[in-house]
Write an enzyme that holds these catalytic residues in place. Structure first.
Site, PDB file in Angstrom:
ATOM      1  N   THR A 181     -13.245   0.053   3.234  1.00 15.37           N
ATOM      2  CA  THR A 181     -11.929  -0.523   2.924  1.00 15.37           C
ATOM      3  C   THR A 181     -11.056  -0.613   4.166  1.00 15.37           C
ATOM      4  OG1 THR A 181     -11.991   0.272   0.643  1.00 15.37           O
ATOM      5  CG2 THR A 181      -9.821  -0.240   1.567  1.00 15.37           C
ATOM      6  N   TYR A 239       0.827  -1.202   0.000  1.00 15.66           N
ATOM      7  CA  TYR A 239       0.000   0.000   0.000  1.00 15.66           C
ATOM      8  C   TYR A 239       0.864   1.256   0.000  1.00 15.66           C
ATOM      9  CZ  TYR A 239      -3.764   3.196   1.350  1.00 15.66           C
ATOM     10  OH  TYR A 239      -4.671   4.235   1.388  1.00 15.66           O
TER      11      TYR A 239
END
Length: 248
Positions: free
Chosen positions: A191, A154
């Site tokens: 999320t 990420y």
């Protein structure tokens, strides 16, 4: 009174929920028609946008699939006309370190979080060039500077988003298109809630100068400013909006 975005059309990826939904709502409140690309239905977003008196198009789109993105662009042009604003917000998160991350997982995250930004922007770039005030917003993250453990893919992808933002701002400057990125702190969304718990959110808030959780509205308000005419001389920047978490 007319809003700052009266007569504009905005594309918001990942606009079916979370930050994207609130961005879509805010931009429509400022006068923009909204097109949302999301892997899920966006009917709640539709209701919010239409309540503001604006037109709405929602489509189920995998932003990492070029054919789907181009088909979405054709739908937008038919339903709403040319686009002035692109908000690249769709993303996935993954809480893994190097040992636990497979190459397939790595590629999948980059396909959505980086390739998707490229594909969507490319699909609408001619519209942006033709617009009197083309705008691109890319969603980055304060995690790029914080680099917390277990966020390898990420954080790496957000670094790519920052680079894409800087370079694209240079490439598109001759058409007076501005390109900016936002680096929020941690925000509760569908999320993030798949990976993080209440303890994490509470701890993270205490690391900031402002000791409260960030909200999607905090992010949407900055997006609305950056895509307005008021921000026409701001480009190529990654704007940290994190309550003072990263002090640089």
């Amino acid at each position: 009174m007319a809003g700052r975005l009266e007569g504009k059309t905005a594309v918001v990826t990942g606009g079916g929920a979370g930050i994207g939904r609130v961005i879509a709502q805010k931009l429509s409140a400022e006068g923009a028609d909204i097109a949302v690309a999301d892997v899920n239905e966006a009917e709640e977003t539709r209701a919010l946008v239409e309540a503001n008196g604006r037109r709405f198009l929602g489509a189920k789109v995998d932003v990492s699939d070029e054919d789907q993105v181009n088909a979405f662009a054709a739908e937008v042009h038919e339903a709403l006309g040319p686009v002035d604003i692109v908000v690249n917000n769709a993303a996935i998160a993954m809480l893994k370190d190097l040992d636990s991350t497979s190459f397939e997982q790595w590629k999948n995250l980059f396909a959505i979080n980086v390739d998707g930004y490229f594909l969507v922007t490319k699909a609408f770039v001619q519209d942006l060039k033709d617009s009197a005030a083309g705008r691109v917003i890319n969603m980055s993250s304060s995690s790029y500077w914080e680099a917390p453990p277990m966020f390898l893919a990420y954080v790496s992808a957000k670094g790519a988003v920052n680079g894409f933002t800087h370079a694209l701002a240079t490439d598109l400057a001759r058409w007076d298109i501005t390109v900016n990125a936002l680096g929020p702190s941690v925000v509760r969304t569908p999320t993030t809630l798949r990976e993080l718990n209440d303890e994490f959110f509470a701890h993270h808030a205490q690391l900031q100068n402002l000791k409260r959780e960030q909200t999607p509205e905090d992010v949407a308000n900055l997006v609305a400013f950056l895509v307005s005419d008021e921000a026409g001389f701001i480009t190529g920047q990654v704007h940290l909006i994190d309550g003072g978490l990263i002090r640089r």
